[in-house]
Scaffold this active site. Structure first.
Site, PDB file in Angstrom:
ATOM      1  N   LYS A  52       0.881  -1.264  -0.034  1.00  0.00           N
ATOM      2  CA  LYS A  52       0.087  -0.026  -0.132  1.00  0.00           C
ATOM      3  C   LYS A  52       0.884   1.380   0.097  1.00  0.00           C
ATOM      4  CE  LYS A  52      -3.799  -2.450   2.059  1.00  0.00           C
ATOM      5  NZ  LYS A  52      -4.765  -2.734   3.427  1.00  0.00           N
ATOM      6  N   GLN A  96      -4.831  -1.329   9.494  1.00  0.00           N
ATOM      7  CA  GLN A  96      -4.808  -2.697   8.822  1.00  0.00           C
ATOM      8  C   GLN A  96      -5.620  -3.861   9.945  1.00  0.00           C
ATOM      9  OE1 GLN A  96      -3.610  -3.317   5.698  1.00  0.00           O
ATOM     10  NE2 GLN A  96      -3.966  -5.552   5.911  1.00  0.00           N
ATOM     11  N   ASP A 119     -11.183   2.941   3.990  1.00  0.00           N
ATOM     12  CA  ASP A 119     -11.512   1.498   3.952  1.00  0.00           C
ATOM     13  C   ASP A 119     -13.206   0.963   3.865  1.00  0.00           C
ATOM     14  OD1 ASP A 119      -9.768  -0.698   3.557  1.00  0.00           O
ATOM     15  OD2 ASP A 119      -8.855  -0.520   5.565  1.00  0.00           O
TER      16      ASP A 119
END
Ligand code: GUN
Length: 284
Positions: A52, A96, A119
């Site tokens: 990422k 994450q 997200d």
């Protein structure tokens, strides 16, 4: 059988994001910024975060990664997220997953300002997505929808079976398909007879992390198969959840692993962050 090439579609999206970043820099003097929070030392999570960061750099984003040991307390992580909520250079915040067991994941996700929730995991965005309203959408299911779009795969009226019912993949996937008027069945670990569902499906989408779960006799002739699984075998080989070699010849379309859905997840994260930055830019 046609392969759905996630790698080249991801590249196309990344090229688009890169050109939009140039425009934002010139016209608004602004650079999209992404903050990533990672806790603990899970190698797979660190590998994803590195990818990422690399992708952010490649398209010209500003990015910071907060890498914390798993001894960190929940309150300390909350403080970091709140700092990122206030930071004007940050337009996207990503925690994450999975997090260590002493952390309440849902509590943390709800601390993220929904307008920076690239997200799409915050309940605010999940609720809006289910209601078919504008929202940030989780990157993996969004990447699958982008593939359907690119390959002009019609969803209305199709029988789609989603295998896996996680908050980050299966559930949002099912909502997005329903919003496109597909007939959706969500199966999971407690489903009695998985094959009886998948055999009837026009489209099977699987993301559970079990190598070769989907076999040739579980798929009807001409079906479309989307493999979200990423599993590393003892031999070091990367495989999905579908027995690709035997299933592929029966399919009209299928995604490979690697080079299928995986690269799309990162591309969608970039697109979501760009979108967020543009929304902030409009307020300037
Ligand atoms: N862990 C596995 N997939 C994802 C994802 O898409 N986003 C985050 N934040 N964590 C993940």
């Amino acid at each position: 059988m046609q392969l759905i090439d996630g790698k080249s579609l991801s590249k196309k999206v990344q090229d688009y994001v890169k050109s939009e970043v140039e425009i934002l820099k010139t016209e608004k003097n602004m650079v999209p910024g992404l903050a990533v929070v990672i806790v603990g030392d899970d190698p797979a999570s660190h590998a994803y975060v590195s990818m990422k960061e690399k992708a952010c750099k490649n398209v010209g984003f500003y990015s910071i990664a907060h890498k914390m040991p798993d001894t960190i307390t929940q309150d300390e992580i909350i403080n970091i997220i709140m700092m990122m909520n206030k930071n004007p250079h940050i337009h996207g915040i990503l925690v994450q997953l999975p997090l260590p067991s002493h952390i309440d994941t849902n509590r943390l996700l709800e601390v993220i300002n929904p307008v920076k929730d690239v997200d799409g995991f915050h309940a605010y965005n999940v609720g809006r997505m289910v209601s078919n309203l504008d929202s940030f959408v989780a990157c993996t299911p969004l990447g699958v929808m982008k593939m359907f779009d690119e390959y002009e795969i019609e969803l209305e009226g199709k029988d789609v079976v989603v295998v896996g019912a996680s908050n980050i993949v299966g559930k949002p996937m099912a909502s997005l398909l329903l919003n496109k008027n597909a007939t959706v069945t969500v199966t999971h670990i407690h489903t009695k007879d998985l094959a009886s569902h998948t055999r009837k499906a026009d489209i099977v989408i699987v993301g559970v992390g079990v190598p070769s779960l989907i076999k040739e006799d579980m798929i009807k002739e001409g079906a479309i198969v989307i493999d979200i699984g990423i599993n590393r075998l003892e031999s070091g080989k990367l495989v999905g959840d579908v027995d690709f070699e035997n299933v592929a010849p029966k399919c009209s379309y299928i995604t490979p692993v690697p080079g299928g859905v995986g690269p799309m997840t990162i591309a969608m994260l970039l697109e979501n962050t760009l979108h967020s930055a543009k929304q902030f830019g409009e307020k300037i």
